[in-house]
Design a protein around this motif. Structure first.
Motif, PDB file in Angstrom:
ATOM      1  N   THR A 136       0.853  -1.187   0.000  1.00 56.30           N
ATOM      2  CA  THR A 136       0.000   0.000   0.000  1.00 56.30           C
ATOM      3  C   THR A 136       0.885   1.231   0.000  1.00 56.30           C
ATOM      4  OG1 THR A 136      -0.089  -0.055   2.406  1.00 56.30           O
ATOM      5  CG2 THR A 136      -1.868  -1.150   1.221  1.00 56.30           C
ATOM      6  N   ILE A 139      -1.406   8.166   0.442  1.00 53.44           N
ATOM      7  CA  ILE A 139      -2.223   9.015  -0.418  1.00 53.44           C
ATOM      8  C   ILE A 139      -1.613  10.419  -0.378  1.00 53.44           C
ATOM      9  CG2 ILE A 139      -4.503  10.035  -0.744  1.00 53.44           C
ATOM     10  CD1 ILE A 139      -5.636   7.562   0.644  1.00 53.44           C
ATOM     11  N   GLN A 148     -11.226  10.327  -5.867  1.00 54.12           N
ATOM     12  CA  GLN A 148     -10.703   9.106  -5.253  1.00 54.12           C
ATOM     13  C   GLN A 148     -11.839   8.144  -4.890  1.00 54.12           C
ATOM     14  OE1 GLN A 148      -8.656   9.636  -1.519  1.00 54.12           O
ATOM     15  NE2 GLN A 148      -7.110   8.143  -2.165  1.00 54.12           N
ATOM     16  N   GLU A 149     -12.903   8.632  -4.335  1.00 54.87           N
ATOM     17  CA  GLU A 149     -14.048   7.796  -3.985  1.00 54.87           C
ATOM     18  C   GLU A 149     -14.679   7.178  -5.235  1.00 54.87           C
ATOM     19  OE1 GLU A 149     -15.190   6.725  -1.045  1.00 54.87           O
ATOM     20  OE2 GLU A 149     -13.447   7.732  -0.185  1.00 54.87           O
ATOM     21  N   THR A 150     -14.764   7.957  -6.305  1.00 56.99           N
ATOM     22  CA  THR A 150     -15.290   7.441  -7.565  1.00 56.99           C
ATOM     23  C   THR A 150     -14.405   6.310  -8.078  1.00 56.99           C
ATOM     24  OG1 THR A 150     -16.072   9.671  -8.077  1.00 56.99           O
ATOM     25  CG2 THR A 150     -16.030   8.095  -9.892  1.00 56.99           C
ATOM     26  N   PHE A 151     -13.094   6.503  -8.007  1.00 54.39           N
ATOM     27  CA  PHE A 151     -12.148   5.471  -8.435  1.00 54.39           C
ATOM     28  C   PHE A 151     -12.326   4.203  -7.609  1.00 54.39           C
ATOM     29  CE2 PHE A 151      -8.064   3.355  -7.747  1.00 54.39           C
ATOM     30  CZ  PHE A 151      -7.767   2.974  -9.048  1.00 54.39           C
ATOM     31  N   LYS A 152     -12.458   4.344  -6.295  1.00 50.17           N
ATOM     32  CA  LYS A 152     -12.638   3.183  -5.427  1.00 50.17           C
ATOM     33  C   LYS A 152     -13.893   2.406  -5.799  1.00 50.17           C
ATOM     34  CE  LYS A 152     -10.465   4.960  -1.215  1.00 50.17           C
ATOM     35  NZ  LYS A 152     -10.742   5.365   0.175  1.00 50.17           N
ATOM     36  N   LYS A 153     -14.974   3.118  -6.027  1.00 50.47           N
ATOM     37  CA  LYS A 153     -16.242   2.462  -6.350  1.00 50.47           C
ATOM     38  C   LYS A 153     -16.168   1.738  -7.692  1.00 50.47           C
ATOM     39  CE  LYS A 153     -19.101   5.560  -3.631  1.00 50.47           C
ATOM     40  NZ  LYS A 153     -20.030   6.667  -3.661  1.00 50.47           N
ATOM     41  N   SER A 155     -13.282   0.703  -9.434  1.00 51.37           N
ATOM     42  CA  SER A 155     -12.262  -0.339  -9.568  1.00 51.37           C
ATOM     43  C   SER A 155     -12.328  -1.403  -8.476  1.00 51.37           C
ATOM     44  CB  SER A 155     -10.865   0.285  -9.561  1.00 51.37           C
ATOM     45  OG  SER A 155     -10.631   0.904  -8.326  1.00 51.37           O
ATOM     46  N   TRP A 156     -12.893  -1.116  -7.337  1.00 48.72           N
ATOM     47  CA  TRP A 156     -12.923  -2.090  -6.250  1.00 48.72           C
ATOM     48  C   TRP A 156     -14.225  -2.878  -6.198  1.00 48.72           C
ATOM     49  CZ3 TRP A 156     -10.595   1.070  -1.612  1.00 48.72           C
ATOM     50  CH2 TRP A 156      -9.254   1.303  -1.880  1.00 48.72           C
ATOM     51  N   SER A 157     -15.189  -2.470  -6.942  1.00 46.37           N
ATOM     52  CA  SER A 157     -16.475  -3.194  -6.888  1.00 46.37           C
ATOM     53  C   SER A 157     -16.303  -4.555  -7.550  1.00 46.37           C
ATOM     54  CB  SER A 157     -17.566  -2.388  -7.590  1.00 46.37           C
ATOM     55  OG  SER A 157     -17.257  -2.263  -8.956  1.00 46.37           O
TER      56      SER A 157
END
Length: 159
Positions: A136, A139, A148-153, A155-157
């Motif tokens: 890790t 940030i 960043q939150e959009t990216f997490k949602k 790519s991590w979904s």
């Protein structure tokens, strides 16, 4: 003293196998037998190949008892971890609940199996299971939180 006789085909096979067999230990065994077929003494063979005379004698006895196929056998003691019996359940558990560190993985393994292992042993076991440690990164201080939150949602979904 072990007395062996070699046919012309066996000598050719020994000569071929001493360089072309996939395992280096078997190549060395073939080299020993080839030198014996060429008339060298046990002492001379040991000196040429770089092994002790007892090892030369054991290779000759192997050939005497089982021929060429016996020489091709490679027998090493390969101890198996007690954790191997729990591999499938641990694999499923770690894929559902990835540990954040090796220490955490060691604790979870101890809770699930009752087997306590050091962090080094757990790391090796996890690597043999095919799981990878992910690094890790920090940030950056000036980051766009919404992006960043959009990216997490995205790519991590789980798809």
């Amino acid at each position: 003293m072990i007395r062996l006789s070699f046919s012309e085909e066996e000598v050719k096979e020994l000569d071929y196998q001493r360089y072309h067999h996939p395992h280096p230990r078997v190549q060395k065994k073939m080299e020993v037998l080839l030198l014996k077929a060429r008339g060298l003494s046990t002492e001379q063979i040991a000196h040429c190949v770089g092994i002790c005379q007892n090892t030369v004698r054991s290779y000759l006895r192997e050939y005497e008892s089982g021929g060429m196929e016996e020489l091709k056998q490679v027998r090493f003691r390969q101890p198996e971890s007690e954790l191997q019996a729990h591999k499938s359940t641990l694999e499923v558990h770690f894929q559902e609940h990835p540990p954040t560190s090796i220490a955490q993985a060691a604790k979870e393994i101890e809770q699930l199996t009752g087997i306590k292992r050091s962090e080094v042993q757990v790391g090796i076991f996890i690597k043999k299971m095919g799981l990878k440690r992910l690094k890790t990164y920090a940030i950056p201080a000036k980051c766009n939180v919404e992006e960043q939150e959009t990216f997490k949602k995205k790519s991590w979904s789980l798809a």
